[in-house]
Structure formats: C-alpha cells, structure tokens
Design a protein around this motif. Structure first.
Motif, PDB file in Angstrom:
ATOM      1  N   GLU A   1       1.602   3.716   6.368  1.00  0.00           N
ATOM      2  CA  GLU A   1       2.741   4.600   6.607  1.00  0.00           C
ATOM      3  C   GLU A   1       2.331   6.033   6.300  1.00  0.00           C
ATOM      4  N   VAL A   2       2.546   6.930   7.245  1.00  0.00           N
ATOM      5  CA  VAL A   2       2.209   8.339   7.080  1.00  0.00           C
ATOM      6  C   VAL A   2       3.466   9.161   7.323  1.00  0.00           C
ATOM      7  N   ALA A   3       3.837   9.944   6.345  1.00  0.00           N
ATOM      8  CA  ALA A   3       4.994  10.829   6.452  1.00  0.00           C
ATOM      9  C   ALA A   3       4.534  12.271   6.269  1.00  0.00           C
ATOM     10  N   THR A   4       5.317  13.210   6.765  1.00  0.00           N
ATOM     11  CA  THR A   4       4.978  14.628   6.685  1.00  0.00           C
ATOM     12  C   THR A   4       6.125  15.397   6.047  1.00  0.00           C
ATOM     13  N   ALA A   5       5.775  16.317   5.169  1.00  0.00           N
ATOM     14  CA  ALA A   5       6.756  17.242   4.593  1.00  0.00           C
ATOM     15  C   ALA A   5       6.131  18.625   4.547  1.00  0.00           C
ATOM     16  N   TYR A   6       6.979  19.664   4.579  1.00  0.00           N
ATOM     17  CA  TYR A   6       6.507  21.044   4.629  1.00  0.00           C
ATOM     18  C   TYR A   6       6.996  21.834   3.424  1.00  0.00           C
ATOM     19  N   LEU A   7       6.156  22.775   2.994  1.00  0.00           N
ATOM     20  CA  LEU A   7       6.546  23.671   1.907  1.00  0.00           C
ATOM     21  C   LEU A   7       7.528  24.732   2.379  1.00  0.00           C
ATOM     22  N   ASP A   8       7.393  25.178   3.622  1.00  0.00           N
ATOM     23  CA  ASP A   8       8.196  26.298   4.085  1.00  0.00           C
ATOM     24  C   ASP A   8       8.281  26.288   5.608  1.00  0.00           C
ATOM     25  N   HIS A   9       9.284  26.952   6.123  1.00  0.00           N
ATOM     26  CA  HIS A   9       9.465  27.253   7.547  1.00  0.00           C
ATOM     27  C   HIS A   9       9.826  26.037   8.414  1.00  0.00           C
TER      28      HIS A   9
ATOM     29  N   MET B   1       0.847  -1.197   0.000  1.00  0.00           N
ATOM     30  CA  MET B   1       0.000   0.000   0.000  1.00  0.00           C
ATOM     31  C   MET B   1       0.879   1.243   0.000  1.00  0.00           C
ATOM     32  N   PRO B   2       0.575   2.239  -0.863  1.00  0.00           N
ATOM     33  CA  PRO B   2       1.389   3.456  -0.869  1.00  0.00           C
ATOM     34  C   PRO B   2       1.314   4.190   0.460  1.00  0.00           C
ATOM     35  N   ALA B   3       2.386   4.861   0.799  1.00  0.00           N
ATOM     36  CA  ALA B   3       2.388   5.713   1.980  1.00  0.00           C
ATOM     37  C   ALA B   3       1.542   6.952   1.703  1.00  0.00           C
ATOM     38  N   LEU B   4       1.074   7.581   2.766  1.00  0.00           N
ATOM     39  CA  LEU B   4       0.399   8.870   2.675  1.00  0.00           C
ATOM     40  C   LEU B   4       1.414   9.941   3.041  1.00  0.00           C
ATOM     41  N   LEU B   5       1.766  10.777   2.081  1.00  0.00           N
ATOM     42  CA  LEU B   5       2.682  11.883   2.335  1.00  0.00           C
ATOM     43  C   LEU B   5       1.858  13.150   2.540  1.00  0.00           C
ATOM     44  N   LEU B   6       1.752  13.576   3.774  1.00  0.00           N
ATOM     45  CA  LEU B   6       0.990  14.784   4.104  1.00  0.00           C
ATOM     46  C   LEU B   6       1.884  15.996   3.863  1.00  0.00           C
ATOM     47  N   ILE B   7       1.441  16.886   2.984  1.00  0.00           N
ATOM     48  CA  ILE B   7       2.214  18.088   2.679  1.00  0.00           C
ATOM     49  C   ILE B   7       1.525  19.280   3.321  1.00  0.00           C
ATOM     50  N   ALA B   8       2.173  19.841   4.333  1.00  0.00           N
ATOM     51  CA  ALA B   8       1.638  20.990   5.063  1.00  0.00           C
ATOM     52  C   ALA B   8       2.393  22.247   4.654  1.00  0.00           C
ATOM     53  N   HIS B   9       1.781  23.390   4.893  1.00  0.00           N
ATOM     54  CA  HIS B   9       2.422  24.642   4.506  1.00  0.00           C
ATOM     55  C   HIS B   9       3.641  24.939   5.357  1.00  0.00           C
ATOM     56  N   GLY B  10       3.517  24.801   6.665  1.00  0.00           N
ATOM     57  CA  GLY B  10       4.603  25.160   7.568  1.00  0.00           C
ATOM     58  C   GLY B  10       4.435  26.549   8.132  1.00  0.00           C
ATOM     59  N   SER B  11       5.021  26.776   9.307  1.00  0.00           N
ATOM     60  CA  SER B  11       4.917  28.071   9.979  1.00  0.00           C
ATOM     61  C   SER B  11       6.062  28.203  10.976  1.00  0.00           C
ATOM     62  N   ARG B  12       6.441  29.445  11.242  1.00  0.00           N
ATOM     63  CA  ARG B  12       7.443  29.671  12.287  1.00  0.00           C
ATOM     64  C   ARG B  12       6.857  29.444  13.684  1.00  0.00           C
ATOM     65  N   ASP B  13       5.540  29.439  13.782  1.00  0.00           N
ATOM     66  CA  ASP B  13       4.866  29.204  15.062  1.00  0.00           C
ATOM     67  C   ASP B  13       4.916  27.708  15.375  1.00  0.00           C
ATOM     68  N   PRO B  14       5.526  27.319  16.490  1.00  0.00           N
ATOM     69  CA  PRO B  14       5.652  25.884  16.798  1.00  0.00           C
ATOM     70  C   PRO B  14       4.317  25.177  16.981  1.00  0.00           C
ATOM     71  N   ARG B  15       3.240  25.918  17.243  1.00  0.00           N
ATOM     72  CA  ARG B  15       1.929  25.285  17.387  1.00  0.00           C
ATOM     73  C   ARG B  15       1.462  24.660  16.078  1.00  0.00           C
ATOM     74  N   HIS B  16       1.931  25.192  14.968  1.00  0.00           N
ATOM     75  CA  HIS B  16       1.540  24.662  13.661  1.00  0.00           C
ATOM     76  C   HIS B  16       2.027  23.227  13.493  1.00  0.00           C
ATOM     77  N   ALA B  17       3.319  23.018  13.682  1.00  0.00           N
ATOM     78  CA  ALA B  17       3.883  21.673  13.523  1.00  0.00           C
ATOM     79  C   ALA B  17       3.302  20.708  14.549  1.00  0.00           C
ATOM     80  N   ALA B  18       3.039  21.194  15.765  1.00  0.00           N
ATOM     81  CA  ALA B  18       2.437  20.333  16.787  1.00  0.00           C
ATOM     82  C   ALA B  18       1.036  19.896  16.375  1.00  0.00           C
ATOM     83  N   THR B  19       0.289  20.794  15.737  1.00  0.00           N
ATOM     84  CA  THR B  19      -1.052  20.453  15.272  1.00  0.00           C
ATOM     85  C   THR B  19      -0.991  19.442  14.141  1.00  0.00           C
ATOM     86  N   VAL B  20      -0.061  19.644  13.210  1.00  0.00           N
ATOM     87  CA  VAL B  20       0.104  18.684  12.108  1.00  0.00           C
ATOM     88  C   VAL B  20       0.460  17.308  12.657  1.00  0.00           C
TER      89      VAL B  20
END
Length: 248
Positions: free
Chosen positions: A35-43, A1-20
């Motif tokens: 399998e779930v992986a996370t990658a960010y566009l920025d920050h 089964m393919p992994a799910l790559l969640l692409i989030a925007h990203g933020s300098r605020d640490p609450r953003h990454a904690a929420t993701v």
C-alpha cells in the motif's frame, strides 16, 4: 506489512503532483501489494493529517534529496501535529541510485554522454535548489564530487537556483575556463516547477548568457528513484523498533 507513506513537499505547479503520482506508480510496479499513500507538506492535497489517520500501520518516506530544513523540522513537526508517531525514513541522498538517475536523464538529453570518452571531455553543472543549511549544500557538493569521480566527467560544478550562488551561468563560465570541450546541465531536482524552470532558462541561454550544449530534465519518476524509495522504506521498517531515522 506497513504502508509506505510518501511525503512530498507540494507545489502550485500541477506538474509537481503529476510527477509524484507517476513515481508512486513506479513504486507500486516494483512492489505489487504494498500500500502506497501520498501526503503533502504544502500547496497540494491531501495533507499529512488527512492521510495518517486512515493508515493503521505505515512508514513515512520523505521525497527529499537532502537533510535540510524540510527534513529536519517540517516533516517531523507535521507528523507530530497530526498526532502521528510513524517511523520516518531517511532522505534520498546520497545514494548511487541518484547518480544513476542523473546519468539516465543526461543520456536521454545527449545519448553520446553514455560514452566514457565523451564524458571525459564534458563538464557538468549539477544544478540544485539551494539551501540556507550549510550541511545540505555540503552534501550536494559531495554528490557532485562523487559523480565526477565515479563517472569520469571532466569536471562537475555545483550551481543553485535559490539561496546563495553560484548560479548556472557562473558554473558554466567556470567549466569553460577550465577548458572542457562540452558543457551539460543536470538539475538535481525531483519534479518540475518554478526552480527547475529557472534552471532551464539559465541553461539554454535565454537569460542572455551562453547556454549549455546539453540540458537534462529533472529526476522525475526515474525507476532508480522508485527503487531508492523502497530501500529507504525497508531500512526504516527494520529500524522502527529502535528509533525513527528523522527526529525533530
């Protein structure tokens, strides 16, 4: 089964990454073994090139509400730059699951808003980030119209934290002019940060205007969002032999 790559925007605020991260935990809880992986566009780290190279097979799922600039351009461009041809799922909105998540957050802030009689007397501000893309703003207005129609609110006004107006105080004034007995503000945003803080300040009256009676939290790691991410993943996986859901 393919992994799910969640692409989030990203933020300098640490609450953003904690929420993701909390949302990813919710996805894993709903589908153990995926399998779930996370990658960010920025920050934030890791960025897309750091993640796609170690995934043998995956579906990219953007953590975005509308098909605005990030969905139409940034995500496809970042994947191309990383040498990736992963199928890309559609954005989250519109969906009845988003309306259910909005309901959840408002009910947490004002439990009596679960009552149809109370909703019929309540006007809501759907407070979004805002976009320079007219189609994205039209999509947000369509969400507001459907939320009013399907949930029985007295009125739903759209406000924006950036780009063009109206702002939250303007929308609250319009609701009161329409004669609603009660007002509420519901952020149409995924994670805490600068724009949600701006909306909260405008909603509570600390900016000098009259505040709302009820102010909800951001959508955050609502279980409805985890379910919706899996829906988008499944749809893109089924469509993968033909074409990605997002293109440049």
């Amino acid at each position: 089964m393919p992994a799910l790559l969640l692409i989030a925007h990203g933020s300098r605020d640490p609450r953003h990454a904690a929420t993701v991260a909390a949302l990813v935990d919710g996805v894993r809880a709903q589908r153990p073994g995926l399998e779930v992986a996370t990658a960010y566009l920025d920050h934030c780290a890791p960025r897309i090139p750091q993640v796609v190279g170690r995934l043998d097979d995956a579906v990219a799922v953007p953590l975005l509400l509308n098909r605005a600039y990030h969905a139409k351009h940034d995500v496809p461009a970042a994947l191309r730059a990383a040498g990736s041809r992963l199928p890309v799922a559609d954005v989250l909105g519109p969906s009845p699951l988003l309306l259910a998540a909005l309901d959840r957050r408002l009910a947490e802030a004002g439990p009596d808003l679960a009552s149809p009689a109370v909703r019929a007397r309540t006007g809501v501000v759907l407070a979004a980030a805002g976009s320079s893309d007219p189609a994205a703003d039209a999509a947000t207005r369509a969400v507001a119209a459907e939320w009013r129609r399907s949930r029985g609110w007295a009125a739903v006004e759209v406000a924006y934290a950036s780009a063009g107006g109206p702002r939250v105080p303007d929308a609250l004034t319009a609701l009161r002019a329409a004669g609603v007995a009660r007002t509420a503000v519901s952020p149409y945003l995924l994670a805490p940060g600068l724009l949600p803080d701006r909306i909260a300040e405008a909603s509570t009256g600390t900016s000098g205007a009259t505040g709302a009676d009820v102010v909800a939290g951001v959508l955050g790691p609502a279980p409805e969002l985890a379910t919706l991410l899996l829906e988008r993943y499944d749809a893109a996986r089924r469509a993968a032999p033909t074409a990605p859901a997002l293109t440049a």
